[in-house]
Design a protein around this motif. Structure first.
Motif, PDB file in Angstrom:
ATOM      1  N   GLY A   1       1.846  10.209  -4.103  1.00  0.00           N
ATOM      2  CA  GLY A   1       1.181   9.736  -2.897  1.00  0.00           C
ATOM      3  C   GLY A   1      -0.163  10.401  -2.722  1.00  0.00           C
ATOM      4  O   GLY A   1      -0.584  11.235  -3.543  1.00  0.00           O
ATOM      5  N   ALA A   2      -0.833  10.043  -1.635  1.00  0.00           N
ATOM      6  CA  ALA A   2      -2.176  10.562  -1.374  1.00  0.00           C
ATOM      7  C   ALA A   2      -2.186  12.079  -1.248  1.00  0.00           C
ATOM      8  O   ALA A   2      -3.140  12.742  -1.643  1.00  0.00           O
ATOM      9  CB  ALA A   2      -2.737   9.913  -0.111  1.00  0.00           C
ATOM     10  N   ASP A   3      -1.126  12.656  -0.698  1.00  0.00           N
ATOM     11  CA  ASP A   3      -1.044  14.107  -0.522  1.00  0.00           C
ATOM     12  C   ASP A   3      -0.208  14.777  -1.605  1.00  0.00           C
ATOM     13  O   ASP A   3       0.299  15.873  -1.423  1.00  0.00           O
ATOM     14  CB  ASP A   3      -0.459  14.436   0.859  1.00  0.00           C
ATOM     15  N   GLY A   4      -0.072  14.098  -2.727  1.00  0.00           N
ATOM     16  CA  GLY A   4       0.717  14.634  -3.830  1.00  0.00           C
ATOM     17  C   GLY A   4       2.035  13.920  -4.003  1.00  0.00           C
ATOM     18  O   GLY A   4       2.448  13.601  -5.108  1.00  0.00           O
ATOM     19  N   ALA A   5       2.727  13.654  -2.894  1.00  0.00           N
ATOM     20  CA  ALA A   5       4.006  12.949  -2.946  1.00  0.00           C
ATOM     21  C   ALA A   5       4.295  12.322  -1.595  1.00  0.00           C
ATOM     22  O   ALA A   5       3.799  12.758  -0.557  1.00  0.00           O
ATOM     23  CB  ALA A   5       5.123  13.908  -3.332  1.00  0.00           C
TER      24      ALA A   5
ATOM     25  N   ALA B   1       8.464  17.720  -6.054  1.00  0.00           N
ATOM     26  CA  ALA B   1       9.668  16.941  -5.761  1.00  0.00           C
ATOM     27  C   ALA B   1       9.643  15.544  -6.360  1.00  0.00           C
ATOM     28  O   ALA B   1      10.636  14.813  -6.276  1.00  0.00           O
ATOM     29  CB  ALA B   1       9.859  16.842  -4.256  1.00  0.00           C
ATOM     30  N   ILE B   2       8.542  15.144  -6.974  1.00  0.00           N
ATOM     31  CA  ILE B   2       8.438  13.786  -7.524  1.00  0.00           C
ATOM     32  C   ILE B   2       9.543  13.552  -8.552  1.00  0.00           C
ATOM     33  O   ILE B   2       9.799  14.385  -9.424  1.00  0.00           O
ATOM     34  CB  ILE B   2       7.052  13.551  -8.150  1.00  0.00           C
TER      35      ILE B   2
ATOM     36  N   PRO C   1       6.042  18.471   2.699  1.00  0.00           N
ATOM     37  CA  PRO C   1       4.729  19.126   2.737  1.00  0.00           C
ATOM     38  C   PRO C   1       4.679  20.442   1.973  1.00  0.00           C
ATOM     39  O   PRO C   1       3.625  20.822   1.454  1.00  0.00           O
ATOM     40  CB  PRO C   1       4.498  19.354   4.232  1.00  0.00           C
ATOM     41  N   ALA C   2       5.809  21.144   1.883  1.00  0.00           N
ATOM     42  CA  ALA C   2       5.847  22.404   1.129  1.00  0.00           C
ATOM     43  C   ALA C   2       6.105  22.174  -0.353  1.00  0.00           C
ATOM     44  O   ALA C   2       5.726  22.993  -1.195  1.00  0.00           O
ATOM     45  CB  ALA C   2       6.932  23.319   1.697  1.00  0.00           C
TER      46      ALA C   2
END
Length: 400
Positions: free
Chosen positions: A373-377, A273-274, A267-268
């Motif tokens: 992902g939906a939230d960025g990763a 991190a992708i 989340p941070a």
């Protein structure tokens, strides 16, 4: 003056009334005693840079209790939470309070291995059951094992044997290794070496909770490895990965990690991190009914994806639930309770689960990639890791 004797009828009424009162009292006491809450101690790192790890453990444990109507094994539960602050002496103080003042028969949680090493012996010597849901220092998996300790996670070497095997499977021949300088960090490198078949260019140990890794990142660049393998849990992982990305390395110099990019740190980090590859005992997309309902319930309750810390603690709650049910709430019978724990008669979110003779789990590990992902990763389990070599700590453990 002589006191007059009561009549026979009067005596019958008095005796009958007394008997009725005693029966009424027994009737009130019986159910009340049966419903007396079972006290369970929870010790975790709940503050500081690593506080998210312990919070995930605690939240998942409480979620399981809530799902069971505030009970485990059919018995109402009171959880007494203690923050060890990632300090072994604070952990010992918390354990002492739980044992001597709160009189708990079971303690769970424990996030970091340095704390576990400090509290394992005092707790188990007091014949209080310790159900670990994360920290797994190698000594307590071997010669220092105890009949009063069970783990729903892994021993530290085992966790990184999977990381070493994954790095070998990916074909990287020259790897740079980094970890914090404490029990779990040293165990991490030991486990990695056991299953990594290539060359380790260097192994670097940094301070626990070190915020700045720029000097170490410059050094690893100069070493020109094929890949970098790191173990940096909690806030350490967030700082390292951000600085690795800022140096332009993520996506250019492969990063393989364990307990660095996970549900507690993603989340941070989000899209930063992708592209990273991790070895893990858990991912939210594991395809089994127990995990599917767990992920749905955890997201609904806490508005975030569960980490492996959450998953392992949820398993700990369900293990305790199964054991308390087997002994019908009689946790004072240590032999029966230990047998009930050892049976592991519950459904794990990780899939197949059983205990080895040292009371650590014999469970699987997975390659888990960080993808869009939906939230960025998000974390996505890709494939199981088939570990070739494992430290046989159980051979040194005298338990049967």
């Amino acid at each position: 003056m002589t006191t007059p004797r009561p009549s026979r009828q009067r005596r019958k009424l008095v005796i009958g009334g007394l008997a009725a009162a005693l029966l009424a009292g027994a009737g009130a006491t019986g159910p009340a005693m049966a419903q007396e809450p079972l006290k369970i101690g929870f010790i975790g790192t709940l503050s500081g840079p690593a506080g998210a790890l312990g919070q995930d453990q605690y939240d998942a444990f409480m979620l399981a209790i809530k799902q069971k109507g505030g009970k485990l094994g059919g018995v109402p539960v009171t959880v007494i939470r203690e923050d060890d602050q990632l300090k072994p002496d604070q952990g010992v103080q918390a354990a002492t309070k739980l044992i001597k003042s709160d009189h708990v028969p079971i303690i769970t949680g424990v996030t970091f291995s340095n704390v576990m090493m400090a509290i394992h012996k005092p707790i188990t010597d007091a014949k209080v059951f310790l159900i670990g849901s994360n920290a797994g220092p190698a000594p307590i998996a071997g010669k220092s094992c105890s009949p009063f300790f069970f783990s729903t996670s892994w021993d530290n070497d085992q966790l990184h044997e999977a990381g070493g095997q994954l790095t070998s499977d990916l074909g990287y021949k020259n790897v740079y290794v980094m970890a914090p300088n404490y029990q779990a960090g040293r165990d991490a490198v030991s486990g990695f070496k056991r299953d990594y078949t290539g060359k380790i260019i260097d192994e670097v140990y940094t301070q626990v909770n070190q915020p700045d890794y720029s000097a170490e990142i410059a050094q690893l660049q100069a070493a020109k490895p094929d890949a970098v393998y790191v173990f940096y849990p909690g806030g350490m992982g967030v700082n390292f990965v951000k600085q690795y990305r800022q140096a332009g390395l993520l996506g250019k110099l492969p990063l393989i990690s364990v307990s660095t990019i996970d549900g507690s740190t993603l989340p941070a980090l989000k899209s930063l991190a992708i592209g990273a590859i991790t070895s893990a005992p858990y991912a939210p997309n594991l395809d089994n009914p127990q995990n599917q309902q767990f992920v749905q319930a955890f997201v609904a309750a806490y508005k975030r994806q569960p980490s492996m810390y959450a998953a392992q603690s949820y398993d700990a709650a369900n293990l305790i639930d199964s054991a308390v049910a087997k002994v019908k709430g009689n946790v004072s019978d240590a032999d029966a309770l230990r047998a009930a724990f050892k049976a592991a008669d519950f459904k794990s979110v990780r899939g197949a689960f059983k205990f080895a003779s040292n009371q650590f789990p014999d469970a699987g590990f997975f390659r888990v990639d960080v993808v869009k992902g939906a939230d960025g990763a998000e974390l996505k389990a890709v494939s199981p890791i088939r570990i070739q070599k494992r430290a046989n700590f159980a051979a040194a453990c005298p338990l049967k």
